[in-house]
Structures are given as C-alpha cells and as structure tokens.
Design a protein around this motif. Structure first.
Motif, PDB file in Angstrom:
ATOM      1  N   GLY A   7       3.732  39.493 123.057  1.00 12.34           N
ATOM      2  CA  GLY A   7       3.772  40.789 122.407  1.00 12.34           C
ATOM      3  C   GLY A   7       3.749  41.910 123.431  1.00 12.34           C
ATOM      4  N   TYR A   8       3.890  43.138 122.962  1.00  9.46           N
ATOM      5  CA  TYR A   8       3.913  44.315 123.824  1.00  9.46           C
ATOM      6  C   TYR A   8       2.565  45.009 123.773  1.00  9.46           C
ATOM      7  CZ  TYR A   8       5.519  48.696 125.861  1.00  9.46           C
ATOM      8  OH  TYR A   8       5.680  49.795 126.673  1.00  9.46           O
ATOM      9  N   CYS A   9       1.983  45.215 124.945  1.00 10.58           N
ATOM     10  CA  CYS A   9       0.730  45.953 125.044  1.00 10.58           C
ATOM     11  C   CYS A   9       1.068  47.425 125.288  1.00 10.58           C
ATOM     12  CB  CYS A   9      -0.135  45.417 126.180  1.00 10.58           C
ATOM     13  SG  CYS A   9      -1.681  46.331 126.365  1.00 10.58           S
ATOM     14  N   VAL A  10       0.630  48.287 124.381  1.00  9.50           N
ATOM     15  CA  VAL A  10       0.948  49.708 124.479  1.00  9.50           C
ATOM     16  C   VAL A  10       0.203  50.362 125.640  1.00  9.50           C
ATOM     17  CG1 VAL A  10       0.910  51.894 123.210  1.00  9.50           C
ATOM     18  CG2 VAL A  10       1.393  49.785 122.016  1.00  9.50           C
ATOM     19  N   LYS A  11      -0.999  49.912 125.916  1.00  8.71           N
ATOM     20  CA  LYS A  11      -1.800  50.512 126.985  1.00  8.71           C
ATOM     21  C   LYS A  11      -1.270  50.128 128.369  1.00  8.71           C
ATOM     22  CE  LYS A  11      -6.627  51.333 128.089  1.00  8.71           C
ATOM     23  NZ  LYS A  11      -8.000  51.007 127.717  1.00  8.71           N
ATOM     24  N   CYS A  12      -0.937  48.840 128.562  1.00  9.90           N
ATOM     25  CA  CYS A  12      -0.421  48.369 129.849  1.00  9.90           C
ATOM     26  C   CYS A  12       1.077  48.652 130.013  1.00  9.90           C
ATOM     27  CB  CYS A  12      -0.625  46.859 129.984  1.00  9.90           C
ATOM     28  SG  CYS A  12      -2.323  46.319 130.003  1.00  9.90           S
ATOM     29  N   ARG A  13       1.769  48.858 128.882  1.00  8.13           N
ATOM     30  CA  ARG A  13       3.218  49.074 128.851  1.00  8.13           C
ATOM     31  C   ARG A  13       3.985  47.886 129.414  1.00  8.13           C
ATOM     32  NH1 ARG A  13       3.995  55.483 130.249  1.00  8.13           N
ATOM     33  NH2 ARG A  13       2.720  56.202 128.523  1.00  8.13           N
ATOM     34  N   GLU A  14       3.531  46.687 129.053  1.00  4.77           N
ATOM     35  CA  GLU A  14       4.190  45.451 129.481  1.00  4.77           C
ATOM     36  C   GLU A  14       4.106  44.418 128.379  1.00  4.77           C
ATOM     37  OE1 GLU A  14       3.057  43.730 133.171  1.00  4.77           O
ATOM     38  OE2 GLU A  14       2.874  45.653 134.171  1.00  4.77           O
ATOM     39  N   LYS A  15       5.060  43.480 128.400  1.00  7.56           N
ATOM     40  CA  LYS A  15       4.987  42.351 127.483  1.00  7.56           C
ATOM     41  C   LYS A  15       4.039  41.330 128.078  1.00  7.56           C
ATOM     42  CE  LYS A  15       9.204  42.444 124.876  1.00  7.56           C
ATOM     43  NZ  LYS A  15      10.330  41.649 124.399  1.00  7.56           N
ATOM     44  N   ARG A  16       3.140  40.836 127.261  1.00 12.00           N
ATOM     45  CA  ARG A  16       2.152  39.866 127.725  1.00 12.00           C
ATOM     46  C   ARG A  16       1.968  38.778 126.679  1.00 12.00           C
ATOM     47  NH1 ARG A  16      -0.194  41.886 132.184  1.00 12.00           N
ATOM     48  NH2 ARG A  16      -0.505  44.117 132.355  1.00 12.00           N
ATOM     49  N   LYS A  32      -2.345  38.450 115.295  1.00 12.14           N
ATOM     50  CA  LYS A  32      -3.195  39.514 115.806  1.00 12.14           C
ATOM     51  C   LYS A  32      -4.108  38.950 116.878  1.00 12.14           C
ATOM     52  CE  LYS A  32      -3.341  42.408 111.713  1.00 12.14           C
ATOM     53  NZ  LYS A  32      -4.220  43.080 110.749  1.00 12.14           N
ATOM     54  N   GLY A  33      -4.249  39.695 117.972  1.00 12.61           N
ATOM     55  CA  GLY A  33      -5.105  39.270 119.061  1.00 12.61           C
ATOM     56  C   GLY A  33      -5.397  40.444 119.971  1.00 12.61           C
ATOM     57  N   SER A  34      -5.807  40.158 121.195  1.00 10.23           N
ATOM     58  CA  SER A  34      -6.084  41.225 122.150  1.00 10.23           C
ATOM     59  C   SER A  34      -5.441  40.907 123.487  1.00 10.23           C
ATOM     60  CB  SER A  34      -7.586  41.423 122.316  1.00 10.23           C
ATOM     61  OG  SER A  34      -8.175  40.237 122.782  1.00 10.23           O
ATOM     62  N   CYS A  35      -5.140  41.948 124.233  1.00 11.24           N
ATOM     63  CA  CYS A  35      -4.500  41.834 125.549  1.00 11.24           C
ATOM     64  C   CYS A  35      -5.484  41.170 126.519  1.00 11.24           C
ATOM     65  CB  CYS A  35      -4.113  43.216 126.049  1.00 11.24           C
ATOM     66  SG  CYS A  35      -3.371  43.220 127.695  1.00 11.24           S
ATOM     67  N   PRO A  36      -5.034  40.153 127.260  1.00 13.02           N
ATOM     68  CA  PRO A  36      -5.941  39.494 128.198  1.00 13.02           C
ATOM     69  C   PRO A  36      -6.322  40.367 129.395  1.00 13.02           C
ATOM     70  CG  PRO A  36      -3.746  38.563 128.376  1.00 13.02           C
ATOM     71  CD  PRO A  36      -3.727  39.523 127.226  1.00 13.02           C
ATOM     72  N   THR A  37      -5.538  41.404 129.695  1.00 14.42           N
ATOM     73  CA  THR A  37      -5.807  42.252 130.846  1.00 14.42           C
ATOM     74  C   THR A  37      -6.743  43.410 130.523  1.00 14.42           C
ATOM     75  OG1 THR A  37      -3.601  41.741 131.672  1.00 14.42           O
ATOM     76  CG2 THR A  37      -4.718  43.601 132.679  1.00 14.42           C
ATOM     77  N   CYS A  38      -6.390  44.188 129.473  1.00 14.25           N
ATOM     78  CA  CYS A  38      -7.171  45.392 129.193  1.00 14.25           C
ATOM     79  C   CYS A  38      -8.013  45.299 127.925  1.00 14.25           C
ATOM     80  CB  CYS A  38      -6.240  46.601 129.102  1.00 14.25           C
ATOM     81  SG  CYS A  38      -5.102  46.544 127.725  1.00 14.25           S
ATOM     82  N   GLY A  39      -7.749  44.324 127.060  1.00 14.98           N
ATOM     83  CA  GLY A  39      -8.554  44.136 125.863  1.00 14.98           C
ATOM     84  C   GLY A  39      -8.098  44.924 124.647  1.00 14.98           C
ATOM     85  N   THR A  40      -6.968  45.635 124.748  1.00 10.40           N
ATOM     86  CA  THR A  40      -6.438  46.396 123.624  1.00 10.40           C
ATOM     87  C   THR A  40      -5.911  45.448 122.553  1.00 10.40           C
ATOM     88  OG1 THR A  40      -5.780  48.159 125.130  1.00 10.40           O
ATOM     89  CG2 THR A  40      -4.742  48.158 122.971  1.00 10.40           C
ATOM     90  N   LYS A  41      -6.025  45.834 121.285  1.00 13.13           N
ATOM     91  CA  LYS A  41      -5.516  45.008 120.193  1.00 13.13           C
ATOM     92  C   LYS A  41      -3.995  44.927 120.272  1.00 13.13           C
ATOM     93  CE  LYS A  41      -9.199  46.070 116.954  1.00 13.13           C
ATOM     94  NZ  LYS A  41      -9.523  46.683 115.668  1.00 13.13           N
ATOM     95  N   MET A  42      -3.478  43.721 120.033  1.00 13.44           N
ATOM     96  CA  MET A  42      -2.031  43.502 120.030  1.00 13.44           C
ATOM     97  C   MET A  42      -1.652  42.821 118.728  1.00 13.44           C
ATOM     98  SD  MET A  42      -1.380  42.121 123.905  1.00 13.44           S
ATOM     99  CE  MET A  42       0.377  42.083 123.749  1.00 13.44           C
TER     100      MET A  42
END
Length: 54
Positions: A7-16, A32-42
């Motif tokens: 998915g696309y992380c809006v905070k990191c601006r990358e697909k992860r 639904k989950g969270s970004c492994p880098t910054c923890g933002t909901k994805m």
C-alpha cells in the motif's frame, strides 16, 4: 489472520508492504494495517467480496 499487503504510506510518500487484517463492509473488502517505518495507518481496497454460488 494477518497477511502482507502492498500500500501507499501518505506520511512516508512511498509504497510499502504492511501486515494487516481484512475487514468487510458493504460487500467490499479492505486491508487495514500500519506502516512498518513510521506507524501511520494504511489501507488498501481489495475489491468486492465473493458472493456465494447458488
């Protein structure tokens, strides 16, 4: 049951890749989950749920 989705992380601006759970509402499935880098909901829309065969 957690699976890995892309998915696309809006905070990191990358697909992860993120691990998440599938939720279903209105006949649509969404991971639904969270970004492994910054923890933002994805979230990622997976499409319509399979209808039972008649």
């Amino acid at each position: 049951m957690a699976e890995t989705y892309n998915g696309y992380c809006v905070k990191c601006r990358e697909k992860r890749d993120f691990s998440g759970q599938v939720e279903e509402s209105n006949g649509r499935r969404m991971a639904k989950g969270s970004c492994p880098t910054c923890g933002t909901k994805m979230a990622r829309i997976l499409g319509k749920a399979a209808s039972p065969v008649k």
